[in-house]
Design a protein around this motif. Structure first.
Motif, PDB file in Angstrom:
ATOM      1  N   GLN A  49       0.803  -1.221   0.000  1.00  0.00           N
ATOM      2  CA  GLN A  49       0.000   0.000   0.000  1.00  0.00           C
ATOM      3  C   GLN A  49       0.836   1.272   0.000  1.00  0.00           C
ATOM      4  O   GLN A  49       0.452   2.286  -0.580  1.00  0.00           O
ATOM      5  CB  GLN A  49      -0.921   0.008   1.220  1.00  0.00           C
ATOM      6  CG  GLN A  49      -2.036  -1.028   1.161  1.00  0.00           C
ATOM      7  CD  GLN A  49      -3.008  -0.735   0.034  1.00  0.00           C
ATOM      8  OE1 GLN A  49      -2.844  -1.226  -1.080  1.00  0.00           O
ATOM      9  NE2 GLN A  49      -3.986   0.095   0.303  1.00  0.00           N
ATOM     10  N   VAL A  50       1.984   1.256   0.667  1.00  0.00           N
ATOM     11  CA  VAL A  50       2.791   2.458   0.830  1.00  0.00           C
ATOM     12  C   VAL A  50       4.260   2.097   0.626  1.00  0.00           C
ATOM     13  O   VAL A  50       4.710   1.032   1.052  1.00  0.00           O
ATOM     14  CB  VAL A  50       2.605   3.080   2.237  1.00  0.00           C
ATOM     15  CG1 VAL A  50       3.382   4.393   2.356  1.00  0.00           C
ATOM     16  CG2 VAL A  50       1.129   3.303   2.543  1.00  0.00           C
ATOM     17  N   LEU A  51       4.989   2.985  -0.024  1.00  0.00           N
ATOM     18  CA  LEU A  51       6.423   2.815  -0.230  1.00  0.00           C
ATOM     19  C   LEU A  51       7.175   3.947   0.460  1.00  0.00           C
ATOM     20  O   LEU A  51       6.843   5.121   0.281  1.00  0.00           O
ATOM     21  CB  LEU A  51       6.760   2.828  -1.722  1.00  0.00           C
ATOM     22  CG  LEU A  51       8.239   2.982  -2.072  1.00  0.00           C
ATOM     23  CD1 LEU A  51       8.973   1.674  -1.846  1.00  0.00           C
ATOM     24  CD2 LEU A  51       8.425   3.459  -3.500  1.00  0.00           C
ATOM     25  N   THR A  94       3.878   7.687 -10.267  1.00  0.00           N
ATOM     26  CA  THR A  94       2.637   7.127 -10.802  1.00  0.00           C
ATOM     27  C   THR A  94       2.308   5.741 -10.289  1.00  0.00           C
ATOM     28  O   THR A  94       1.204   5.254 -10.554  1.00  0.00           O
ATOM     29  CB  THR A  94       2.689   7.077 -12.339  1.00  0.00           C
ATOM     30  OG1 THR A  94       3.761   6.205 -12.750  1.00  0.00           O
ATOM     31  CG2 THR A  94       2.916   8.464 -12.933  1.00  0.00           C
ATOM     32  N   MET A  95       3.199   5.068  -9.593  1.00  0.00           N
ATOM     33  CA  MET A  95       2.885   3.725  -9.096  1.00  0.00           C
ATOM     34  C   MET A  95       1.667   3.784  -8.176  1.00  0.00           C
ATOM     35  O   MET A  95       1.403   4.827  -7.556  1.00  0.00           O
ATOM     36  CB  MET A  95       4.105   3.113  -8.395  1.00  0.00           C
ATOM     37  CG  MET A  95       4.583   3.832  -7.156  1.00  0.00           C
ATOM     38  SD  MET A  95       6.274   3.376  -6.634  1.00  0.00           S
ATOM     39  CE  MET A  95       6.139   1.604  -6.390  1.00  0.00           C
ATOM     40  N   PRO A  96       0.895   2.717  -8.091  1.00  0.00           N
ATOM     41  CA  PRO A  96      -0.353   2.774  -7.312  1.00  0.00           C
ATOM     42  C   PRO A  96      -0.151   2.970  -5.824  1.00  0.00           C
ATOM     43  O   PRO A  96      -1.079   3.386  -5.126  1.00  0.00           O
ATOM     44  CB  PRO A  96      -1.023   1.425  -7.619  1.00  0.00           C
ATOM     45  CG  PRO A  96       0.056   0.543  -8.126  1.00  0.00           C
ATOM     46  CD  PRO A  96       1.044   1.436  -8.805  1.00  0.00           C
ATOM     47  N   GLN A  97       1.035   2.698  -5.328  1.00  0.00           N
ATOM     48  CA  GLN A  97       1.319   2.910  -3.913  1.00  0.00           C
ATOM     49  C   GLN A  97       1.509   4.399  -3.607  1.00  0.00           C
ATOM     50  O   GLN A  97       1.974   5.162  -4.454  1.00  0.00           O
ATOM     51  CB  GLN A  97       2.594   2.155  -3.503  1.00  0.00           C
ATOM     52  CG  GLN A  97       2.473   0.647  -3.481  1.00  0.00           C
ATOM     53  CD  GLN A  97       2.471   0.019  -4.866  1.00  0.00           C
ATOM     54  OE1 GLN A  97       2.920   0.635  -5.830  1.00  0.00           O
ATOM     55  NE2 GLN A  97       1.968  -1.205  -4.969  1.00  0.00           N
ATOM     56  N   VAL A  98       1.157   4.803  -2.393  1.00  0.00           N
ATOM     57  CA  VAL A  98       1.532   6.127  -1.899  1.00  0.00           C
ATOM     58  C   VAL A  98       3.031   6.083  -1.617  1.00  0.00           C
ATOM     59  O   VAL A  98       3.520   5.165  -0.956  1.00  0.00           O
ATOM     60  CB  VAL A  98       0.759   6.494  -0.622  1.00  0.00           C
ATOM     61  CG1 VAL A  98       1.216   7.845  -0.088  1.00  0.00           C
ATOM     62  CG2 VAL A  98      -0.741   6.515  -0.900  1.00  0.00           C
ATOM     63  N   GLN A 204      -8.682  -0.332  -1.612  1.00  0.00           N
ATOM     64  CA  GLN A 204      -9.307   0.186  -2.826  1.00  0.00           C
ATOM     65  C   GLN A 204      -9.452   1.709  -2.765  1.00  0.00           C
ATOM     66  O   GLN A 204      -9.249   2.402  -3.766  1.00  0.00           O
ATOM     67  CB  GLN A 204     -10.687  -0.465  -3.034  1.00  0.00           C
ATOM     68  CG  GLN A 204     -10.635  -1.972  -3.218  1.00  0.00           C
ATOM     69  CD  GLN A 204     -10.789  -2.713  -1.904  1.00  0.00           C
ATOM     70  OE1 GLN A 204     -10.465  -2.184  -0.834  1.00  0.00           O
ATOM     71  NE2 GLN A 204     -11.277  -3.943  -1.974  1.00  0.00           N
ATOM     72  N   ALA A 205      -9.802   2.214  -1.598  1.00  0.00           N
ATOM     73  CA  ALA A 205      -9.979   3.660  -1.451  1.00  0.00           C
ATOM     74  C   ALA A 205      -8.643   4.385  -1.554  1.00  0.00           C
ATOM     75  O   ALA A 205      -8.541   5.443  -2.190  1.00  0.00           O
ATOM     76  CB  ALA A 205     -10.657   3.976  -0.121  1.00  0.00           C
ATOM     77  N   LEU A 206      -7.601   3.827  -0.931  1.00  0.00           N
ATOM     78  CA  LEU A 206      -6.292   4.469  -0.965  1.00  0.00           C
ATOM     79  C   LEU A 206      -5.754   4.532  -2.391  1.00  0.00           C
ATOM     80  O   LEU A 206      -5.234   5.566  -2.827  1.00  0.00           O
ATOM     81  CB  LEU A 206      -5.313   3.726  -0.056  1.00  0.00           C
ATOM     82  CG  LEU A 206      -3.972   4.414   0.206  1.00  0.00           C
ATOM     83  CD1 LEU A 206      -4.173   5.733   0.942  1.00  0.00           C
ATOM     84  CD2 LEU A 206      -3.046   3.499   1.004  1.00  0.00           C
TER      85      LEU A 206
END
Length: 260
Positions: A49-51, A94-98, A204-206
Motif C-alpha cells: 500500500q505504501v512505499l 505514478t505507481m499505485p502505492q503512496v 481500494q480507497a487508498l
C-alpha cells in the motif's frame, strides 16, 4: 552485486526501500539505478500500500556519483544511460502505492529529483538540499524541473534551479518541499508510523485516491470530476464504503474520537 545497492523490507503493507551506497553518500551509479528500477517495478505490481524511499547511513542521495570509482563498477560511465534509469521518477510518481521520501542528510541533484517525484517528503532536522545541476554544467534530469515546479511553485523552483543554493529542512518546510520535519533519530520511526497509518485504510480507497491525485494533475475540472464521480460510484457499489461508513458509525456510537 547490484542487488546489494538497494535493500527492501516489508512492514504490514509498507515497503521500505533503502539506497545502499553509504560510502558514496548513496550517489547514483549504474548498479544502483538498475537495482532501484527493478525493485520499484516489483513493488508497483504488488499488493503493498505504501512505499518509503530512504538512504543508508547519514544521507538520502547526493545525486550522481561523479568520482572515478563509479566508472569502474561495470565499465560504464555513471549513472546508467539506459532509459530504465530515467523512468525511476515516473515510477515513484505514478505507481499505485503512496510514496514517501524519508530524507536525512544530503539530498541533491538526481536524488532530489527522486524525492520530489514522491507523493510526500519527510525530512530530518539535519537534511540539506540543493538542485545542483547547473553547477556541474547540466540542466537537470530525473524529472526534477517538472516535479519542483509543481511542488514549490514556479517562482521558487526557478530560484532554486538557477542559483542552486543549499538550504535546510526549515526552508524546505516553509516552501512546502517537505511537509514534516523530525529530529534525525526519530525520522525513520515517525515515517514508518505515518506509512502504517495510511496502510490501514481500505486498499481500494487508498489506490483510488492516488489515482484521483494523478488525474487532477492532468485534467481540467470538468473531465476530472466526471472521472472522480465514476470512481466514487464504483467504490460505493462495492463493500469498501459500506464497511467504512459502518465502522465510522460504530466508533461514534461508543464515544470514540472520529475524524471526517
Amino acid at each position: 552485486m547490484s542487488d546489494d545497492f538497494v535493500l527492501a523490507e516489508q512492514h504490514e503493507g509498507v515497503a521500505i526501500v533503502t539506497l545502499n551506497r553509504p560510502e558514496r553518500r548513496n550517489g547514483l551509479s549504474a548498479g544502483l539505478c538498475h537495482a532501484l528500477h527493478a525493485r520499484l517495478t516489483e513493488i508497483a505490481a504488488s499488493e503493498t500500500q505504501v512505499l518509503i524511499l530512504r538512504g543508508a547511513g547519514r544521507d538520502f542521495c547526493v545525486g550522481a556519483d561523479l568520482s572515478a570509482a563509479a566508472v569502474s563498477e561495470s565499465g560504464e560511465a555513471p549513472p546508467a544511460r539506459a532509459s530504465k534509469a530515467y523512468d525511476i521518477p515516473l515510477l515513484l510518481h505514478t505507481m499505485p502505492q503512496v510514496t514517501i521520501a524519508s530524507i536525512d542528510g544530503g539530498c541533491a541533484g538526481a536524488g532530489l529529483g527522486w524525492a520530489a517525484a514522491c507523493d510526500m517528503r519527510f525530512a530530518s532536522d539535519r537534511a540539506k538540499f540543493a538542485t545542483g545541476f547547473i553547477k556541474v554544467g547540466a540542466a537537470g534530469d530525473m524529472g526534477l524541473v517538472w516535479s519542483l515546479m509543481r511542488v514549490v511553485g514556479a517562482a521558487r523552483a526557478r530560484e532554486l534551479l538557477f542559483f542552486s543554493q543549499k538550504f535546510g529542512s526549515a526552508e524546505a518546510l516553509q516552501w512546502g518541499l517537505v511537509t514534516r520535519v523530525f529530529e534525525a533519530g526519530e525520522l525513520a520511526g515517525a515515517t514508518l508510523d505515518a506509512a502504517q497509518t495510511l496502510a490501514r485504510f481500505a486498499p481500494q480507497a487508498l489506490r483510488a485516491l492516488k489515482t484521483n491525485v494523478l488525474s487532477a494533475e492532468e485534467l481540467a475540472m470538468r473531465p476530472y470530476t466526471e472521472i472522480e464521480t465514476a470512481r466514487h460510484l464504483h467504490l460505493a457499489a462495492g463493500t469498501t464504503m459500506r464497511e467504512g461508513f459502518a465502522s465510522f458509525r460504530a466508533k461514534r456510537a461508543d464515544g470514540s474520537k472520529t475524524e471526517t
